[in-house]
Design a protein around this motif. Structure first.
Motif, short mmCIF file in Angstrom:
data_model
loop_
_atom_site.label_atom_id
_atom_site.label_comp_id
_atom_site.label_asym_id
_atom_site.label_seq_id
_atom_site.Cartn_x
_atom_site.Cartn_y
_atom_site.Cartn_z
N PHE A 110 -5.65 -9.13 -4.20
CA PHE A 110 -5.12 -7.95 -4.88
C PHE A 110 -5.11 -6.74 -3.95
CE2 PHE A 110 -5.82 -4.18 -7.66
CZ PHE A 110 -4.52 -4.10 -8.12
N HIS A 166 -2.20 -7.09 -1.64
CA HIS A 166 -0.98 -6.77 -2.38
C HIS A 166 -0.79 -5.26 -2.48
CE1 HIS A 166 1.92 -6.41 -5.61
NE2 HIS A 166 1.03 -5.76 -6.33
N CYS A 182 -1.11 -14.84 -5.16
CA CYS A 182 -0.52 -14.39 -6.41
C CYS A 182 -0.30 -15.59 -7.33
CB CYS A 182 0.82 -13.70 -6.16
SG CYS A 182 1.63 -13.13 -7.68
N GLU A 190 -0.74 -9.22 -14.10
CA GLU A 190 -0.88 -9.89 -12.81
C GLU A 190 -2.15 -10.73 -12.80
OE1 GLU A 190 -0.82 -6.91 -9.67
OE2 GLU A 190 0.30 -5.56 -11.00
N TRP A 210 -4.46 -12.61 -9.65
CA TRP A 210 -4.63 -12.79 -8.21
C TRP A 210 -5.83 -13.70 -7.95
CZ3 TRP A 210 -0.87 -11.02 -5.15
CH2 TRP A 210 0.00 -10.09 -5.71
N TYR A 226 2.78 -12.64 -11.85
CA TYR A 226 3.24 -11.27 -11.64
C TYR A 226 4.43 -11.05 -12.56
CZ TYR A 226 3.81 -6.92 -9.06
OH TYR A 226 3.85 -5.59 -8.70
#
Length: 97
Positions: free
Chosen positions: A65, A68, A38, A57, A59, A41
């Motif tokens: 991703f 997540h 990450c 976001e 990634w 965010y």
């Protein structure tokens, strides 16, 4: 080569449910920011329409991703948000050209 993935995820609260949705969505921030891969965010709220929320976001790659999206905190937020939102969240992924 894996490309950095940029995600825009928009959530629209039902009338009168925006504060409840805000609580659910802000709870996602700390655990998501701690995830491997990450880079960004952030949760935004539309000042012209307080029911309109958007995650911005970034990634490391598609795998980060996807991982997540499969976490317990994301699954819980999706479940908790169902009675609070109009439709499903609008999640779009992008790559830099």
């Amino acid at each position: 080569m894996a490309a950095t993935v940029h995600v825009i995820a928009r959530w629209l609260a039902k009338p009168g449910k925006d504060e409840e949705l805000r609580v659910v969505l802000t709870a996602l921030i700390p655990p998501s920011r701690r995830e491997i891969g990450c880079y960004q965010y952030d949760l935004l709220r539309n000042p012209a329409d307080p029911r309109d929320f958007c995650f911005v976001e970034r990634w490391e790659d598609d795998k980060a991703f996807e991982q997540h999206s499969a976490t317990a905190h994301v699954k819980a937020a999706l479940s908790q948000s169902q009675p609070l939102i109009e439709g499903a969240p609008d999640v779009r992924t992008y790559w830099i050209l």
